[in-house]
Design a protein around this motif. Structure first.
Motif, mmCIF file in Angstrom:
data_model
loop_
_atom_site.group_PDB
_atom_site.id
_atom_site.type_symbol
_atom_site.label_atom_id
_atom_site.label_comp_id
_atom_site.label_asym_id
_atom_site.label_seq_id
_atom_site.Cartn_x
_atom_site.Cartn_y
_atom_site.Cartn_z
ATOM 1 N N VAL A 21 0.853 -1.189 0.000
ATOM 2 C CA VAL A 21 0.000 0.000 0.000
ATOM 3 C C VAL A 21 0.891 1.243 0.000
ATOM 4 O O VAL A 21 2.111 1.140 0.157
ATOM 5 N N ARG A 22 0.283 2.420 -0.203
ATOM 6 C CA ARG A 22 1.064 3.666 -0.222
ATOM 7 C C ARG A 22 1.345 4.118 1.204
ATOM 8 O O ARG A 22 0.447 4.140 2.041
ATOM 9 N N GLN A 23 2.594 4.519 1.408
ATOM 10 C CA GLN A 23 2.964 4.991 2.750
ATOM 11 C C GLN A 23 2.874 6.509 2.809
ATOM 12 O O GLN A 23 3.462 7.186 1.981
ATOM 13 N N ILE A 24 2.199 7.000 3.801
ATOM 14 C CA ILE A 24 2.171 8.451 4.010
ATOM 15 C C ILE A 24 3.111 8.780 5.165
ATOM 16 O O ILE A 24 2.850 8.412 6.316
ATOM 17 N N ILE A 25 4.206 9.442 4.829
ATOM 18 C CA ILE A 25 5.102 9.921 5.879
ATOM 19 C C ILE A 25 5.106 11.440 5.761
ATOM 20 O O ILE A 25 5.623 12.005 4.790
ATOM 21 N N GLY A 26 4.451 12.057 6.749
ATOM 22 C CA GLY A 26 4.135 13.489 6.653
ATOM 23 C C GLY A 26 5.327 14.374 6.327
ATOM 24 O O GLY A 26 5.218 15.295 5.521
ATOM 25 N N GLY A 27 6.461 14.067 6.927
ATOM 26 C CA GLY A 27 7.617 14.943 6.771
ATOM 27 C C GLY A 27 8.471 14.635 5.551
ATOM 28 O O GLY A 27 9.485 15.289 5.318
ATOM 29 N N SER A 28 8.079 13.621 4.774
ATOM 30 C CA SER A 28 8.922 13.249 3.627
ATOM 31 C C SER A 28 8.752 14.225 2.468
ATOM 32 O O SER A 28 7.955 15.165 2.547
ATOM 33 N N ARG A 29 9.478 13.958 1.390
ATOM 34 C CA ARG A 29 9.461 14.875 0.243
ATOM 35 C C ARG A 29 8.059 14.960 -0.368
ATOM 36 O O ARG A 29 7.380 13.940 -0.501
ATOM 37 N N PRO A 30 7.629 16.145 -0.786
ATOM 38 C CA PRO A 30 6.296 16.244 -1.409
ATOM 39 C C PRO A 30 6.271 15.543 -2.760
ATOM 40 O O PRO A 30 7.316 15.364 -3.390
ATOM 41 N N LEU A 31 5.091 15.149 -3.193
ATOM 42 C CA LEU A 31 4.955 14.509 -4.498
ATOM 43 C C LEU A 31 5.148 15.563 -5.597
ATOM 44 O O LEU A 31 4.720 16.698 -5.428
ATOM 45 N N PRO A 32 5.738 15.169 -6.686
ATOM 46 C CA PRO A 32 6.014 16.157 -7.734
ATOM 47 C C PRO A 32 4.815 16.412 -8.640
ATOM 48 O O PRO A 32 4.961 16.546 -9.840
ATOM 49 N N GLU A 61 1.569 24.236 -9.593
ATOM 50 C CA GLU A 61 2.829 24.590 -10.222
ATOM 51 C C GLU A 61 3.406 25.880 -9.665
ATOM 52 O O GLU A 61 4.614 26.080 -9.664
ATOM 53 N N SER A 62 2.527 26.750 -9.190
ATOM 54 C CA SER A 62 3.020 28.050 -8.747
ATOM 55 C C SER A 62 3.527 28.044 -7.307
ATOM 56 O O SER A 62 4.032 29.039 -6.828
ATOM 57 N N TYR A 63 3.361 26.910 -6.641
ATOM 58 C CA TYR A 63 3.819 26.834 -5.252
ATOM 59 C C TYR A 63 4.720 25.627 -5.067
ATOM 60 O O TYR A 63 4.689 24.685 -5.835
ATOM 61 N N THR A 64 5.490 25.673 -3.996
ATOM 62 C CA THR A 64 6.173 24.454 -3.570
ATOM 63 C C THR A 64 5.638 24.109 -2.186
ATOM 64 O O THR A 64 4.988 24.937 -1.537
ATOM 65 N N PHE A 65 5.908 22.922 -1.761
ATOM 66 C CA PHE A 65 5.383 22.483 -0.481
ATOM 67 C C PHE A 65 6.511 22.121 0.481
ATOM 68 O O PHE A 65 7.525 21.579 0.077
ATOM 69 N N ARG A 66 6.277 22.423 1.732
ATOM 70 C CA ARG A 66 7.265 22.151 2.766
ATOM 71 C C ARG A 66 7.565 20.655 2.856
ATOM 72 O O ARG A 66 8.684 20.239 3.029
ATOM 73 N N ASN A 67 6.524 19.848 2.748
ATOM 74 C CA ASN A 67 6.684 18.397 2.907
ATOM 75 C C ASN A 67 5.486 17.680 2.287
ATOM 76 O O ASN A 67 4.584 18.329 1.756
ATOM 77 N N LEU A 68 5.491 16.374 2.381
ATOM 78 C CA LEU A 68 4.427 15.575 1.765
ATOM 79 C C LEU A 68 3.060 15.956 2.318
ATOM 80 O O LEU A 68 2.097 16.151 1.579
ATOM 81 N N ARG A 69 2.998 16.098 3.648
ATOM 82 C CA ARG A 69 1.716 16.429 4.285
ATOM 83 C C ARG A 69 1.131 17.733 3.733
ATOM 84 O O ARG A 69 -0.065 17.830 3.468
ATOM 85 N N SER A 70 1.996 18.728 3.551
ATOM 86 C CA SER A 70 1.519 20.014 3.031
ATOM 87 C C SER A 70 0.971 19.857 1.617
ATOM 88 O O SER A 70 -0.077 20.416 1.280
#
Ligand SMILES: Nc1ncnc2c1ncn2[C@@H]1O[C@H](COP(=O)(O)OP(=O)(O)OP(=O)(O)O)[C@@H](O)[C@H]1O
Ligand SMILES: [Mg+2]
Length: 458
Positions: free
Chosen positions: A352-363, A367-376
Motif C-alpha cells: 500500500v502507499r505509505q504516508i510519511i508526513g515529513g517526507s518529500r512532497p509529491l512532484p 505549479e506556482s507553489y512548492t510544499f514544505r513536505n508531503l503532508r503540506s
C-alpha cells in the motif's frame, strides 16, 4: 391549556430567550445558535399555542426520521392535556379538533410531499440540516384561512448544509432579538413579513445547568472552533484568513443522502477508481478511520474505536480481498504505529502507499507553489479538490469541523506549509482523524498520477 374548562400546566417556559421565543408574534423566528439552550423544548411546546381552536394545524419537522423520534417521545405529555396520538399518522389530535403532526424531509424532493396542506404553525428543529429549497417549499404551506396568524419557527446550531442560507436570512447584518420587516404591496395594500433571530446558550437554560452542570463544561472542553459554535452560538465560522478549507466550499458541495445511498449501491464500480485512506490511531483516545472515495466522491467514513494493529491490518486486508480495492489505491499513515500495519500488509504481499508526513512532497499538483513536505502537498491537494467542487463530501459534522480547523501558511518564497499533526492536535484537543484519512485517500490517487509520470516514489 384549557381542558374540561380547567387550565392545566404541563410545561413552563424558562425566563429569558425561551419565553421570548414563545411570545414573539413574528411570522418567522429562529431560536438558536448554541447547544443546550432549550431550543427543541421551546419549538415543541410553542406548537400548542392555538390548540383550543378546532381548525388549528401544526407541523413539526426534523430532517430525518430517527431524529424526529426523539421529539415525538418528548411530546408524550400532550396526552395529559387531552391529546390522542395516532402512531400511523404521527399526529396528535386534541378535544377541539386541532392537530399537531410530525414529519421529516430526508431527501431532496421530499418537501413536495407537504404541498397542498395548510398549517398555521410550522416548526423546523435543527434547520441547519435542511436545504433552502426544503425550507422555502414547506414554509409556503404556512397558510391560514381560519383567522389565525401563521408562525414559522426554527431552531438551529451553526454549521450544516443550511448554514449559508440561515446566516443570510437571520444573522448577517442583523441584530439579535430585533424584528426585521420585508414589505410587499398587493392591490394597493401593504403587507409586512416579520422575522427575528433569538439567540440562546446553555447558560440561559437554568434547568439544564442545575441538573447537569457538567454539560456546559463539556461544551467548554470542545476544540476551539466547535466551542465557538456550540457554546457561544457563533455563526462566523469561516472567517479566519489562515484557514485551509473554507466552510462554504464544503457546504456547497455536499452529497445528499440519496446520492450517497445510490453510490453505496454501486460498489462494483470500476475498482481502479476506488481509493481508501487509513489513519491509524496512535494513542489510546484516537480513532482509526478509513475514508473511501470513488469518482471524486467521499462516500464512506468508517470509524473504529480502540482497535489494535492486528485488527487494523485485517480491516485493510478486507478492503483488498473483499472489496477488491487495489493495494496501490490504499494509503496508510506510517508516521506512527501505522508503520507496523504497513509491514504486516507487506508480509501478505500487499504494497500500500505509505504516508510519511515529513517526507518529500509529491512532484504533482500546484505549479506556482512548492510544499514544505508531503503532508503540506497532499492537504493542499485536498483543499483544491474541495474548493473547485471536484470532491464532494458527505454531511458528517465531525469531519467538517476538522476540515475547517486546519490552518496553513505561505512563506515569502511561495512555499506552502500545513500545520503539523502535533500542532493541530494541541489546538483541537484531538487528532484530526477523519480529515487525515480523507486526505490520504485522495493522496493515493496522487501517488498513482506521480507513478504514471514515471517518477520513483518512496
Ligand atoms: N422549560 C423547560 N422546562 C423543563 N425542562 C427544560 C425546559 N427547557 C429546557 N429544559 C431541559 O433542558 C434540556 C435541553 O433542552 P433542549 O433539548 O430543548 O435544548 P436544545 O437547545 O434543543 O439542545 P440541542 O442544541 O442539543 O438540540 C431538556 O432536555 C430539558 O431537560
Ligand atoms: Mg435540540
Amino acid at each position: 391549556v384549557k381542558n374540561d374548562n380547567k387550565y392545566k400546566t404541563i410545561w413552563t417556559p424558562q425566563e429569558g430567550p425561551q419565553t421570548a421565543f414563545l411570545k414573539t408574534n413574528a411570522y418567522e423566528a429562529l431560536f438558536g445558535g448554541a447547544k443546550g439552550g432549550g431550543k427543541s423544548e421551546a419549538l415543541l411546546f410553542s406548537s400548542l399555542r392555538f390548540i383550543d381552536n378546532g381548525n388549528y394545524k401544526a407541523l413539526i419537522l426534523r430532517r430525518t426520521f430517527p431524529k424526529l423520534l426523539e421529539l415525538i417521545e418528548r411530546s408524550r405529555c400532550f396526552a395529559a392535556i387531552g391529546g390522542k396520538y395516532n402512531r400511523q399518522e404521527r399526529m396528535w389530535r386534541f378535544h377541539s379538533g386541532a392537530i399537531i403532526r410530525f414529519g421529516h424531509c430526508e431527501n431532496p424532493g421530499d418537501e413536495l410531499n407537504y404541498q397542498g396542506q395548510e398549517y398555521q404553525y410550522i416548526g423546523f428543529d435543527q434547520l441547519e440540516e435542511f436545504t433552502e429549497t426544503m425550507y422555502e417549499t414547506i414554509k409556503a404551506q404556512g397558510r391560514s384561512s381560519i383567522g389565525l396568524p401563521v408562525f414559522i419557527r426554527s431552531t438551529a446550531n451553526p454549521g450544516g448544509v443550511g448554514a449559508i442560507f440561515i446566516k443570510r436570512r437571520f444573522i448577517d447584518a442583523k441584530e439579535p432579538n430585533r424584528k426585521y420587516y420585508r414589505t410587499y404591496e398587493l392591490e394597493g395594500k401593504k403587507h409586512s413579513l416579520c422575522s427575528v433571530f433569538i439567540p440562546s446558550t446553555v447558560f440561559d437554560n437554568k434547568i439544564l445547568m442545575k441538573n447537569d452542570p457538567a454539560y456546559a463544561a463539556k461544551l467548554m472542553d470542545l476544540p476551539e472552533k466547535m466551542r465557538r459554535m456550540y457554546l457561544y452560538g457563533d455563526w462566523n465560522i469561516d472567517n479566519e484568513p489562515d484557514q485551509l478549507i473554507k466552510y462554504e466550499w464544503i457546504s456547497e458541495g455536499l452529497l445528499t443522502e440519496e446520492e450517497r445511498i445510490r453510490k453505496l449501491s454501486c460498489r462494483n464500480a470500476d475498482r481502479e477508481k476506488v481509493f481508501a485512506g487509513i489513519d491509524v490511531a496512535r494513542y489510546g483516545d484516537d480513532m482509526t478511520c478509513i475514508a473511501i472515495i470513488s469518482d471524486d466522491r467521499l462516500w464512506e467514513m468508517r470509524k473504529y474505536e480502540k482497535i489494535d494493529l492486528v485488527q487494523t491490518t485485517n480491516l485493510a486486508r478486507a478492503l483488498i480481498e473483499e472489496e477488491n480495492i487495489p493495494p496501490e489505491n490504499i494509503a496508510l499513515d506510517c508516521d506512527g504505529i501505522g508503520a507496523g500495519v504497513f509491514d504486516n500488509l507487506k508480509s501478505y504481499g500487499y504494497y500500500v502507499r505509505q504516508i510519511i508526513g515529513g517526507s518529500r512532497p509529491l512532484p504533482v499538483g500546484e505549479e506556482s507553489y512548492t510544499f514544505r513536505n508531503l503532508r503540506s502537498g497532499i492537504y493542499w491537494n485536498l483543499r483544491e479538490a474541495i474548493r473547485t467542487g471536484k470532491l464532494k463530501l458527505i454531511n458528517d459534522q465531525l469531519l467538517i469541523n476538522e476540515l475547517i480547523s486546519i490552518k496553513y501558511k505561505i512563506s515569502q518564497d511561495r512555499m506552502i506549509q500545513i500545520e503539523s499533526k502535533e500542532e493541530l492536535k494541541k489546538r483541537l484537543g484531538k487528532s484530526p482523524d477523519y480529515a487525515d484519512s480523507l486526505c490520504y485517500a485522495l493522496a493515493a490517487g496522487l501517488f498513482k498520477i506521480a507513478n504514471g509520470l514515471n517518477i520513483t516514489i518512496f
